[in-house]
Write an enzyme that holds these catalytic residues in place. Structure first.
Site, PDB file in Angstrom:
ATOM      1  CG  HIS A 148      17.717  -2.729  -0.383  1.00 55.99           C
ATOM      2  ND1 HIS A 148      18.939  -2.283   0.046  1.00 55.99           N
ATOM      3  CD2 HIS A 148      17.974  -3.833  -1.134  1.00 55.99           C
ATOM      4  CE1 HIS A 148      19.894  -3.072  -0.421  1.00 55.99           C
ATOM      5  NE2 HIS A 148      19.337  -4.038  -1.141  1.00 55.99           N
ATOM      6  CD  GLU A 149      15.260  -6.263  -2.499  1.00 54.36           C
ATOM      7  OE1 GLU A 149      15.662  -6.362  -3.660  1.00 54.36           O
ATOM      8  OE2 GLU A 149      15.929  -6.640  -1.502  1.00 54.36           O
ATOM      9  CG  HIS A 160      18.540  -3.995  -5.964  1.00 52.99           C
ATOM     10  ND1 HIS A 160      19.864  -3.869  -6.316  1.00 52.99           N
ATOM     11  CD2 HIS A 160      18.536  -4.443  -4.677  1.00 52.99           C
ATOM     12  CE1 HIS A 160      20.635  -4.219  -5.273  1.00 52.99           C
ATOM     13  NE2 HIS A 160      19.857  -4.566  -4.271  1.00 52.99           N
ATOM     14  CD  GLU A 176      23.237  -4.001  -2.037  1.00 52.64           C
ATOM     15  OE1 GLU A 176      22.756  -4.655  -2.982  1.00 52.64           O
ATOM     16  OE2 GLU A 176      22.752  -4.017  -0.899  1.00 52.64           O
TER      17      GLU A 176
HETATM   18 ZN    ZN Z   1      20.562  -5.283  -2.400  1.00 54.87          ZN
END
Ligand code: ZN
Length: 506
Positions: free
Chosen positions: A269-270, A273, A300
């Site tokens: 997830h990170e 980003h 996101e």
């Molecule tokens: Zn996020």
């Protein structure tokens, strides 16, 4: 004339770069605060951070900046370049919004936030909403004033003015149009999954040492395309990604010895980003809107794509499981790809948003979107927030909230004064599913590439279509350009329905 105004454009980009540089120093200070700073440094760090944010704000609202923007706006030559024109349009938007808020309101918001956050921490610890209630009351009132200063767009509502801070170009009415049908499709899907009964989690309870998990994650993050020469991974309780300059985008993750999937999903997830930030054209254009993220929803969409569409796919596990087994030996020796795939797709209603799965997560967001609007309009008194919250959790997820800590006190956002932020999480899921379809259409071999551990095709596609434009187009327009269609609830619904049908045998 041309020379003078061309130089106005150069002066403008130099000023934007300077403002962003101050901002990046603030980010470095806050990254350090979350990762390395000794506890006794906290007091002075707050002073350092507020000095930097004051400097950055002064730069952003300097009348000279407004004059440069005006000069560029009336220069037809600069305006004829679409990228420069977009830069000027976005610089104007930022400048107008920043200068619309009176300084005394900005100062009051900053001071309230730091005190409200302390009150919230205490209230959450004691699970007692009444300790936070006066602060929430105050934050709602301040947000109302802020929204009035920004101004309500024509035909819109007060909430629009707040949403614009996080998801520019998106209106409350647009969000309602997306969330309504999404809720109608998700509710029966989740009910069907719950009725089917829980599937066995074959990945649970396998002890994997943290330093080995760390090694595994670094390999995965590097393989998907996170440039570790311009980044690093540290450990924090609340993971985040912070980009502090053209070639410095860092992420943090968290570890659970008994659950290696948590660290993997968090890291993907990170890293998602971070790869978005690394794909923006910051090397040459740092500080210019064209090299900045377009919205939180689009941001996101990038993190969710790597975490969910990639990281929770069977194809991903075909590649990742042998690697995990090798590095985390012998904990995963008898785990199969099908078991790992199922374990990463368990759907189960949960009290806590951040611990929720891909499907139920969106119901948490819709709850927050609705309650925020009710608070802002005054239709729901702040003192009635817990009761409203608990009712809705029962209706939507069949859960009986037993205390405020697992109910309306779980999120940090309201204490920080961030109202209008939550919808961007589900908008991110929607954008993500729609982009994912477009990527698969453009690259029919995408899933088989992923099964071989080849991720560069997907990353290049994202770079070209989504990262590179920065803020050149607003998010809704970007979506239409990339996918040929306006944002819709359909792709996310279809993605979840088909995946869960297979895993749960619906
Ligand atoms: Zn996020």
């Amino acid at each position: 004339m041309t020379t003078a105004t061309t130089s106005a454009y150069d002066q403008l980009t130099a000023r934007l770069r300077e403002g962003a540089t101050y901002g990046s120093i603030g980010m470095l200070l806050s990254w350090d605060q979350e990762t390395k700073m000794p506890p006794r440094a906290a007091g002075f760090r707050a002073e350092q951070l507020s000095a930097m944010s004051k400097l950055a704000h002064e730069r952003l609202t300097d009348p000279a900046l407004g004059e440069l923007i005006s000069a560029c706006e009336s220069d037809s030559e600069v305006q004829s370049d679409p990228v420069k024109a977009a830069n000027i349009r976005e610089a104007r938007r930022d400048f107008d919004r920043a200068t619309r808020l009176p300084t005394e309101l900005v100062v009051e918001m900053t001071e309230t936030s730091s005190r409200a956050m302390n009150a919230w921490k205490d209230a959450r610890k004691k699970s007692d909403f009444s300790l936070f209630e006066p602060w929430l009351e105050k934050q709602v009132a301040l947000n109302r004033r802020k929204a009035e200063c920004y101004g309500v767009p024509e035909g819109g509502e007060l909430y629009d003015a707040l949403l614009e801070d996080f998801e520019p170009g998106m209106r409350t009415a647009d969000v309602k149009k997306l969330f309504g049908p999404l809720r109608e499709r998700l509710t029966p899907l989740i009910a069907a999954v719950v009725e089917k009964g829980p599937i066995h989690n074959d990945a649970a309870g396998r002890r994997c040492e943290i330093h080995l998990q760390q090694k595994f994650l670094e390999e995965v993050a590097g393989a998907v395309g996170y440039d570790m020469d311009g980044g690093r991974i540290d450990k924090t309780t609340h993971p985040f990604c912070e980009s502090m300059g053209p070639s410095d985008t860092r992420i943090t993750t968290r570890f659970d010895e008994e659950n290696f999937l948590d660290a993997l999903q968090t890291t993907l997830h990170e890293a998602g980003h971070a790869m978005y930030e690394q794909g923006l054209e910051k090397e040459a254009h740092f500080g210019e809107p064209r090299a900045e993220a377009v919205s939180l929803g689009i941001h996101e969409s990038q993190s969710r794509m790597w975490e969910n569409q990639v990281g929770r796919s069977e194809a991903f596990w075909a590649w990742a499981l042998p690697l995990a087994q090798r590095v985390l030996r012998p904990a995963l020796d008898d785990l199969t790809v099908a078991q790992a795939h199922a374990a990463s797709n368990i759907v189960k209603p949960h009290f806590i948003r951040v611990e929720s799965d891909e499907a139920t997560y969106n119901l948490h967001i819709m709850l927050r979107f609705d309650i925020e609007r009710l608070m802002l309009s005054g239709d729901l008194a702040v003192k009635d927030v817990p009761a409203w919250w608990n009712d809705r959790m029962k209706t939507d997820l069949g859960l009986d909230v037993k205390n405020d800590a697992q109910g309306c006190l779980q999120d940090v956002h309201w204490s920080m004064g961030a109202i209008g932020y939550f919808p961007t999480y589900t908008l991110g899921n929607l954008y993500c599913a729609q982009f994912w379809n477009a990527a698969n259409e453009a690259m029919p071999s995408l899933m088989s590439d992923i099964a071989k551990g080849e991720f560069s095709g997907l990353l290049s596609w994202l770079r070209e279509n989504i990262h590179k434009p920065g803020r050149t187009y607003k998010a809704p327009e970007l979506c239409e350009r990339v996918t040929g269609k306006p944002l819709s609830h359909e792709p996310l619904c279809e993605y979840l329905e088909s995946k869960l049908a297979k895993i749960y045998g619906l």
